[in-house]
Design a protein around this motif. Structure first.
Motif, PDB file in Angstrom:
ATOM      1  N   VAL A 292       0.840  -1.199   0.000  1.00 42.41           N
ATOM      2  CA  VAL A 292       0.000   0.000   0.000  1.00 42.41           C
ATOM      3  C   VAL A 292       0.871   1.244   0.000  1.00 42.41           C
ATOM      4  O   VAL A 292       2.044   1.218   0.376  1.00 42.41           O
ATOM      5  CB  VAL A 292      -0.956   0.035   1.216  1.00 42.41           C
ATOM      6  N   THR A 293       0.283   2.356  -0.437  1.00 41.13           N
ATOM      7  CA  THR A 293       0.987   3.633  -0.435  1.00 41.13           C
ATOM      8  C   THR A 293       1.076   4.182   0.988  1.00 41.13           C
ATOM      9  O   THR A 293       0.369   3.733   1.898  1.00 41.13           O
ATOM     10  CB  THR A 293       0.254   4.658  -1.309  1.00 41.13           C
ATOM     11  N   GLU A 294       1.916   5.184   1.167  1.00 40.58           N
ATOM     12  CA  GLU A 294       2.022   5.816   2.479  1.00 40.58           C
ATOM     13  C   GLU A 294       0.696   6.454   2.873  1.00 40.58           C
ATOM     14  O   GLU A 294       0.294   6.411   4.042  1.00 40.58           O
ATOM     15  CB  GLU A 294       3.125   6.867   2.497  1.00 40.58           C
ATOM     16  N   ASP A 295       0.004   7.060   1.895  1.00 39.11           N
ATOM     17  CA  ASP A 295      -1.293   7.672   2.200  1.00 39.11           C
ATOM     18  C   ASP A 295      -2.284   6.635   2.710  1.00 39.11           C
ATOM     19  O   ASP A 295      -3.042   6.881   3.662  1.00 39.11           O
ATOM     20  CB  ASP A 295      -1.864   8.371   0.963  1.00 39.11           C
ATOM     21  N   GLU A 296      -2.311   5.468   2.075  1.00 48.28           N
ATOM     22  CA  GLU A 296      -3.226   4.410   2.510  1.00 48.28           C
ATOM     23  C   GLU A 296      -2.855   3.943   3.918  1.00 48.28           C
ATOM     24  O   GLU A 296      -3.728   3.708   4.770  1.00 48.28           O
ATOM     25  CB  GLU A 296      -3.195   3.233   1.540  1.00 48.28           C
ATOM     26  N   ALA A 297      -1.559   3.819   4.168  1.00 48.20           N
ATOM     27  CA  ALA A 297      -1.111   3.401   5.496  1.00 48.20           C
ATOM     28  C   ALA A 297      -1.491   4.435   6.548  1.00 48.20           C
ATOM     29  O   ALA A 297      -1.871   4.087   7.673  1.00 48.20           O
ATOM     30  CB  ALA A 297       0.401   3.174   5.479  1.00 48.20           C
ATOM     31  N   LEU A 298      -1.407   5.726   6.198  1.00 48.87           N
ATOM     32  CA  LEU A 298      -1.797   6.776   7.138  1.00 48.87           C
ATOM     33  C   LEU A 298      -3.286   6.688   7.470  1.00 48.87           C
ATOM     34  O   LEU A 298      -3.690   6.881   8.627  1.00 48.87           O
ATOM     35  CB  LEU A 298      -1.459   8.154   6.574  1.00 48.87           C
ATOM     36  N   LEU A 299      -4.109   6.396   6.486  1.00 50.35           N
ATOM     37  CA  LEU A 299      -5.542   6.242   6.768  1.00 50.35           C
ATOM     38  C   LEU A 299      -5.805   5.039   7.675  1.00 50.35           C
ATOM     39  O   LEU A 299      -6.658   5.094   8.568  1.00 50.35           O
ATOM     40  CB  LEU A 299      -6.334   6.080   5.464  1.00 50.35           C
ATOM     41  N   LEU A 300      -5.055   3.969   7.475  1.00 49.01           N
ATOM     42  CA  LEU A 300      -5.228   2.789   8.311  1.00 49.01           C
ATOM     43  C   LEU A 300      -4.735   3.039   9.742  1.00 49.01           C
ATOM     44  O   LEU A 300      -5.175   2.375  10.678  1.00 49.01           O
ATOM     45  CB  LEU A 300      -4.481   1.598   7.702  1.00 49.01           C
ATOM     46  N   ALA A 301      -3.822   4.007   9.888  1.00 42.76           N
ATOM     47  CA  ALA A 301      -3.309   4.364  11.210  1.00 42.76           C
ATOM     48  C   ALA A 301      -3.998   5.601  11.773  1.00 42.76           C
ATOM     49  O   ALA A 301      -3.638   6.062  12.865  1.00 42.76           O
ATOM     50  CB  ALA A 301      -1.798   4.602  11.123  1.00 42.76           C
ATOM     51  N   ASP A 302      -4.982   6.129  11.065  1.00 41.45           N
ATOM     52  CA  ASP A 302      -5.658   7.367  11.454  1.00 41.45           C
ATOM     53  C   ASP A 302      -6.178   7.282  12.889  1.00 41.45           C
ATOM     54  O   ASP A 302      -6.895   6.343  13.244  1.00 41.45           O
ATOM     55  CB  ASP A 302      -6.827   7.613  10.492  1.00 41.45           C
ATOM     56  N   ALA A 303      -5.804   8.250  13.704  1.00 40.36           N
ATOM     57  CA  ALA A 303      -6.201   8.264  15.119  1.00 40.36           C
ATOM     58  C   ALA A 303      -7.701   8.530  15.224  1.00 40.36           C
ATOM     59  O   ALA A 303      -8.163   9.642  14.978  1.00 40.36           O
ATOM     60  CB  ALA A 303      -5.412   9.322  15.873  1.00 40.36           C
ATOM     61  N   GLN A 304      -8.451   7.506  15.584  1.00 41.42           N
ATOM     62  CA  GLN A 304      -9.907   7.615  15.670  1.00 41.42           C
ATOM     63  C   GLN A 304     -10.330   8.093  17.054  1.00 41.42           C
ATOM     64  O   GLN A 304      -9.642   7.864  18.044  1.00 41.42           O
ATOM     65  CB  GLN A 304     -10.555   6.264  15.400  1.00 41.42           C
ATOM     66  N   THR A 305     -11.466   8.743  17.097  1.00 42.32           N
ATOM     67  CA  THR A 305     -12.132   9.079  18.356  1.00 42.32           C
ATOM     68  C   THR A 305     -13.490   8.412  18.349  1.00 42.32           C
ATOM     69  O   THR A 305     -14.247   8.570  17.398  1.00 42.32           O
ATOM     70  CB  THR A 305     -12.287  10.603  18.507  1.00 42.32           C
TER      71      THR A 305
END
Length: 335
Positions: A292-305
């Motif tokens: 996956v791209t870095e952008d996709e990885a960032l979404l998968l690691a996105d800090a959820q509330t």
């Protein structure tokens, strides 16, 4: 417009929601040596879930085949509307009880307020929002504690009850189990955009205020015994903790992961929190992200509330986003 309506609460916070958690790597170092150190035994109650695996709540067995579930959660403003912030913070705190398969019974408020800066009318709206969600959950709110704080903070300490034989834990995953996610990702980047621009995303507020109650009940009834909720450490961070605690690896099908509609645009425009970047940095040494791209990885690691439940098992009506497999070279593999 009233004075309270004109206040942008997120401007009084250095971070927003669960994105302002202490980074997971630093937290692990902080609590090192504390796990397994509990000296208390019967008759006060057997500790069923403690600090050892970093689960969502503590659980103590009590009499008559029951267990107490205890947790606390609070954070800085994630949205500008005081009532909505209260609702989100309460739903987020209650979620830890649901993630263990429990039912919240009673909560107390935790409030930090800059009394010389923000009107108490706003604080009242925050408390009113929290109370509304607690009542929706069938949970009493009985007082609490407040302090004069330069930065506004709000949350709940919650006590619930559960059947010790049907607890959902983060260390009971087994190879071959599918992974189900009960809420879409993306509230982190949307909250970052809201803090920067003032844009309001109704779909993010709806997701964050929606209780995990029904999904938790359905999961327990379906026999699912391994779960966590997805909050400040992102999907990858919480899945890493679950897989590590269970002694397995996890495969994520990135194409199957659901997102709120505006999330990719927010990512494209650069609204990524520091917490999200720290999440990705933490899991990267233990993950194969080459597909996956870095952008996709960032979404998968996105800090959820106040995110959804991540379940080791299939729950009808919710997407399967991967599976648990025998421990391999990497704890996480994203395809």
């Amino acid at each position: 417009m009233t004075a309270t309506e004109a206040v942008r609460l997120t401007r009084y916070a250095h971070g927003g929601g669960c994105a302002c958690k202490i980074p997971p790597g630093e937290l692990d170092e902080m609590v090192r040596g504390l796990a397994g150190a509990d000296p208390v035994h019967e008759p006060l109650g057997e500790l069923l879930v403690g600090l050892d695996t970093g689960d969502d709540a503590a659980v103590v067995r009590i009499e008559n085949g029951r267990a107490l579930v205890m947790t606390t959660d609070f954070f800085t403003p994630v949205v500008d509307d005081a009532f909505d912030w209260g609702r989100i913070a309460a739903a987020n705190a209650l979620s830890d009880v649901y993630a263990m398969g429990g039912q919240p019974l009673v909560a107390v408020n935790l409030l930090g307020w800059p009394r010389d800066v923000l009107p108490f009318e706003l604080a009242g709206e925050v408390l009113r929002g929290g109370l509304s969600v607690a009542h929706e959950a069938g949970c009493h709110v009985a007082g609490g504690h407040s302090i004069d704080d330069p930065e506004p903070k709000y949350g709940l300490a919650v006590t619930g009850i559960a059947d010790p034989d049907t607890l959902m834990r983060n260390d009971t995953g087994r190879p071959g189990q599918p992974l189900t996610l009960t809420k879409p990702l993306g509230v982190g980047v949307l909250n970052s955009r809201h803090k920067a621009t003032g844009e309001v995303f109704a779909e993010a507020i709806d997701s964050m205020t929606r209780l995990n109650r029904d999904a938790a009940r359905a999961a327990v009834a379906a026999g699912i015994r391994c779960a966590t909720d997805v909050t400040g450490f992102g999907l990858l961070g919480h899945l890493y903790k679950l897989a590590k605690a269970s002694g397995v690896s996890a495969i994520v099908d990135s194409a199957a992961v659901p997102y709120l509609a505006p999330a990719r645009a927010a990512l494209r425009d650069g609204f990524v929190s520091g917490g999200t970047r720290r999440n990705l940095q933490w899991v990267s040494p233990h993950a194969d992200l080459s597909a996956v791209t870095e952008d996709e990885a960032l979404l998968l690691a996105d800090a959820q509330t106040s995110g959804g439940l991540l379940l080791a098992g299939e729950l009808p009506g919710h997407p399967v986003i991967g599976e648990l497999v025998p421990r391999g070279e990497h704890v996480l593999v994203v395809r």
